[in-house]
Design a protein around this motif. Structure first.
Motif, PDB file in Angstrom:
ATOM      1  N   THR A 112       0.875  -1.268   0.021  1.00 14.94           N
ATOM      2  CA  THR A 112      -0.039   0.003  -0.126  1.00 14.94           C
ATOM      3  C   THR A 112       0.897   1.274   0.117  1.00 14.94           C
ATOM      4  O   THR A 112       0.221   2.366  -0.296  1.00 14.94           O
ATOM      5  CB  THR A 112      -0.916   0.014   1.096  1.00 14.94           C
ATOM      6  N   GLU A 113       2.208   0.968   0.262  1.00 20.52           N
ATOM      7  CA  GLU A 113       3.123   2.104   0.324  1.00 20.52           C
ATOM      8  C   GLU A 113       3.678   2.630  -1.201  1.00 20.52           C
ATOM      9  O   GLU A 113       4.493   3.376  -1.354  1.00 20.52           O
ATOM     10  CB  GLU A 113       3.844   2.090   1.622  1.00 20.52           C
ATOM     11  N   GLY A 114       3.195   1.580  -1.896  1.00 20.75           N
ATOM     12  CA  GLY A 114       3.912   1.693  -3.387  1.00 20.75           C
ATOM     13  C   GLY A 114       5.489   0.884  -3.213  1.00 20.75           C
ATOM     14  O   GLY A 114       6.098   1.158  -4.352  1.00 20.75           O
ATOM     15  N   ASN A 115       5.640   0.149  -2.471  1.00 16.53           N
ATOM     16  CA  ASN A 115       7.212  -0.669  -2.393  1.00 16.53           C
ATOM     17  C   ASN A 115       6.683  -1.830  -3.191  1.00 16.53           C
ATOM     18  O   ASN A 115       5.754  -2.529  -2.756  1.00 16.53           O
ATOM     19  CB  ASN A 115       7.478  -0.863  -0.944  1.00 16.53           C
ATOM     20  N   THR A 116       7.742  -2.156  -4.001  1.00 19.60           N
ATOM     21  CA  THR A 116       7.647  -3.377  -4.785  1.00 19.60           C
ATOM     22  C   THR A 116       8.035  -4.488  -3.610  1.00 19.60           C
ATOM     23  O   THR A 116       9.056  -4.655  -3.101  1.00 19.60           O
ATOM     24  CB  THR A 116       8.567  -3.366  -5.894  1.00 19.60           C
ATOM     25  N   VAL A 117       7.418  -5.542  -3.423  1.00 23.69           N
ATOM     26  CA  VAL A 117       7.553  -6.686  -2.641  1.00 23.69           C
ATOM     27  C   VAL A 117       7.709  -8.023  -3.362  1.00 23.69           C
ATOM     28  O   VAL A 117       8.286  -8.942  -2.585  1.00 23.69           O
ATOM     29  CB  VAL A 117       6.390  -6.778  -1.515  1.00 23.69           C
ATOM     30  N   PHE A 118       7.644  -7.982  -4.541  1.00 16.96           N
ATOM     31  CA  PHE A 118       7.432  -9.282  -5.571  1.00 16.96           C
ATOM     32  C   PHE A 118       7.531  -8.896  -6.742  1.00 16.96           C
ATOM     33  O   PHE A 118       6.845  -8.087  -7.354  1.00 16.96           O
ATOM     34  CB  PHE A 118       6.184 -10.010  -4.908  1.00 16.96           C
ATOM     35  N   THR A 119       8.333  -9.847  -7.777  1.00 19.38           N
ATOM     36  CA  THR A 119       8.182  -9.621  -9.087  1.00 19.38           C
ATOM     37  C   THR A 119       8.282 -11.093  -9.524  1.00 19.38           C
ATOM     38  O   THR A 119       8.556 -12.003  -8.943  1.00 19.38           O
ATOM     39  CB  THR A 119       9.401  -8.818  -9.586  1.00 19.38           C
ATOM     40  N   ALA A 120       7.578 -11.151 -10.769  1.00 15.28           N
ATOM     41  CA  ALA A 120       7.529 -12.490 -11.736  1.00 15.28           C
ATOM     42  C   ALA A 120       7.591 -12.291 -12.866  1.00 15.28           C
ATOM     43  O   ALA A 120       7.288 -11.246 -13.553  1.00 15.28           O
ATOM     44  CB  ALA A 120       6.227 -13.074 -11.040  1.00 15.28           C
ATOM     45  N   GLU A 121       8.026 -13.145 -13.530  1.00 12.28           N
ATOM     46  CA  GLU A 121       8.348 -13.328 -15.011  1.00 12.28           C
ATOM     47  C   GLU A 121       7.524 -14.594 -15.440  1.00 12.28           C
ATOM     48  O   GLU A 121       7.978 -15.911 -15.118  1.00 12.28           O
ATOM     49  CB  GLU A 121       9.527 -13.236 -15.818  1.00 12.28           C
ATOM     50  N   ILE A 122       6.308 -14.560 -16.138  1.00 11.94           N
ATOM     51  CA  ILE A 122       5.613 -15.718 -16.612  1.00 11.94           C
ATOM     52  C   ILE A 122       5.523 -16.029 -17.936  1.00 11.94           C
ATOM     53  O   ILE A 122       5.380 -15.033 -18.724  1.00 11.94           O
ATOM     54  CB  ILE A 122       4.233 -15.337 -16.076  1.00 11.94           C
ATOM     55  N   THR A 123       6.110 -17.269 -18.303  1.00 11.57           N
ATOM     56  CA  THR A 123       6.044 -17.736 -19.693  1.00 11.57           C
ATOM     57  C   THR A 123       4.860 -18.041 -19.813  1.00 11.57           C
ATOM     58  O   THR A 123       4.302 -19.053 -19.482  1.00 11.57           O
ATOM     59  CB  THR A 123       7.152 -18.637 -19.788  1.00 11.57           C
ATOM     60  N   MET A 124       3.985 -17.455 -20.974  1.00 12.12           N
ATOM     61  CA  MET A 124       2.925 -17.845 -21.619  1.00 12.12           C
ATOM     62  C   MET A 124       3.180 -18.387 -22.763  1.00 12.12           C
ATOM     63  O   MET A 124       3.622 -17.522 -23.943  1.00 12.12           O
ATOM     64  CB  MET A 124       1.989 -16.611 -21.432  1.00 12.12           C
ATOM     65  N   ASN A 125       2.571 -19.507 -23.152  1.00 11.93           N
ATOM     66  CA  ASN A 125       2.718 -19.964 -24.392  1.00 11.93           C
ATOM     67  C   ASN A 125       1.499 -19.784 -25.201  1.00 11.93           C
ATOM     68  O   ASN A 125       0.464 -20.348 -24.865  1.00 11.93           O
ATOM     69  CB  ASN A 125       3.215 -21.484 -24.521  1.00 11.93           C
ATOM     70  N   VAL A 126       1.550 -19.050 -26.180  1.00 13.97           N
ATOM     71  CA  VAL A 126       0.407 -18.716 -27.045  1.00 13.97           C
ATOM     72  C   VAL A 126       0.456 -19.544 -28.506  1.00 13.97           C
ATOM     73  O   VAL A 126       1.575 -19.491 -29.152  1.00 13.97           O
ATOM     74  CB  VAL A 126       0.619 -17.154 -27.639  1.00 13.97           C
ATOM     75  N   ARG A 127      -0.667 -19.983 -28.526  1.00  9.18           N
ATOM     76  CA  ARG A 127      -0.779 -20.898 -30.240  1.00  9.18           C
ATOM     77  C   ARG A 127      -1.937 -20.326 -30.798  1.00  9.18           C
ATOM     78  O   ARG A 127      -3.111 -20.057 -29.961  1.00  9.18           O
ATOM     79  CB  ARG A 127      -0.805 -22.268 -29.786  1.00  9.18           C
ATOM     80  N   THR A 128      -2.083 -20.579 -31.942  1.00 10.14           N
ATOM     81  CA  THR A 128      -3.567 -20.511 -32.732  1.00 10.14           C
ATOM     82  C   THR A 128      -4.523 -21.672 -32.590  1.00 10.14           C
ATOM     83  O   THR A 128      -3.550 -22.631 -32.986  1.00 10.14           O
ATOM     84  CB  THR A 128      -3.121 -19.956 -34.199  1.00 10.14           C
ATOM     85  N   ALA A 129      -5.353 -21.408 -32.204  1.00  6.37           N
ATOM     86  CA  ALA A 129      -6.389 -22.804 -31.926  1.00  6.37           C
ATOM     87  C   ALA A 129      -6.982 -23.366 -33.270  1.00  6.37           C
ATOM     88  O   ALA A 129      -6.743 -22.853 -34.503  1.00  6.37           O
ATOM     89  CB  ALA A 129      -7.685 -22.484 -31.270  1.00  6.37           C
TER      90      ALA A 129
END
Length: 151
Positions: free
Chosen positions: A134-151
């Motif tokens: 709530t004070e604007g401090n970064t407490v956690f970061t993530a890099e999420i790999t999303m695999n995108v494909r055409t259906a």
């Protein structure tokens, strides 16, 4: 336009609409319900999710548990990916790298910002998510790999 985005846009205009949308998302993916999230903003390339610090999401240090932050990061990143890809594409998370930057002692806000990602092509997309207190401090970061494909 993706179905989730249409639903969010419609519900966000009514009282408690964002909470209703968040509840519906948790009904479709029940595990997210454990953190009681509220989706506060959703558009192509951007999603924001908030959770309250409450006993159910804390650890033995009385801070928000690391896995609760992982859950909110995956929710924000997944929703942002879903509304950013074409209607004919599908996605699935295939990996996540996280950093616990600081103890999370307050309510939290996760932001997935994919404005610089090319959503028109297939393949792996690295989705950055930042969680702040709530004070604007970064407490956690993530890099999420999303695999995108055409259906």
């Amino acid at each position: 336009m993706r179905k989730n985005l249409k639903i969010y846009q419609r519900l966000s205009k009514v009282p408690f609409g964002r909470r209703i949308f968040s509840w519906v998302v948790c009904r479709m993916a029940p595990y997210f319900g454990s953190i009681k999230p509220t989706v506060t903003e959703l558009k192509p390339g951007y999603a924001q999710v908030q959770i309250g610090k409450r006993r159910r999401v804390t650890n033995h240090l009385n801070t928000v548990h690391a896995i609760a932050m992982c859950n909110m990061a995956e929710l924000a990143g997944g929703l942002m990916t879903d509304v950013s890809i074409s209607g004919k594409s599908r996605w699935i998370p295939t990996g996540m790298t996280v950093k616990y930057v600081k103890k999370a002692k307050t309510d939290l806000t996760a932001v997935a910002n994919g404005e610089n990602i090319d959503w028109t092509s297939e393949g792996d997309k690295i989705v950055p998510v930042e969680v702040k207190d709530t004070e604007g401090n970064t407490v956690f970061t993530a890099e999420i790999t999303m695999n995108v494909r055409t259906a």
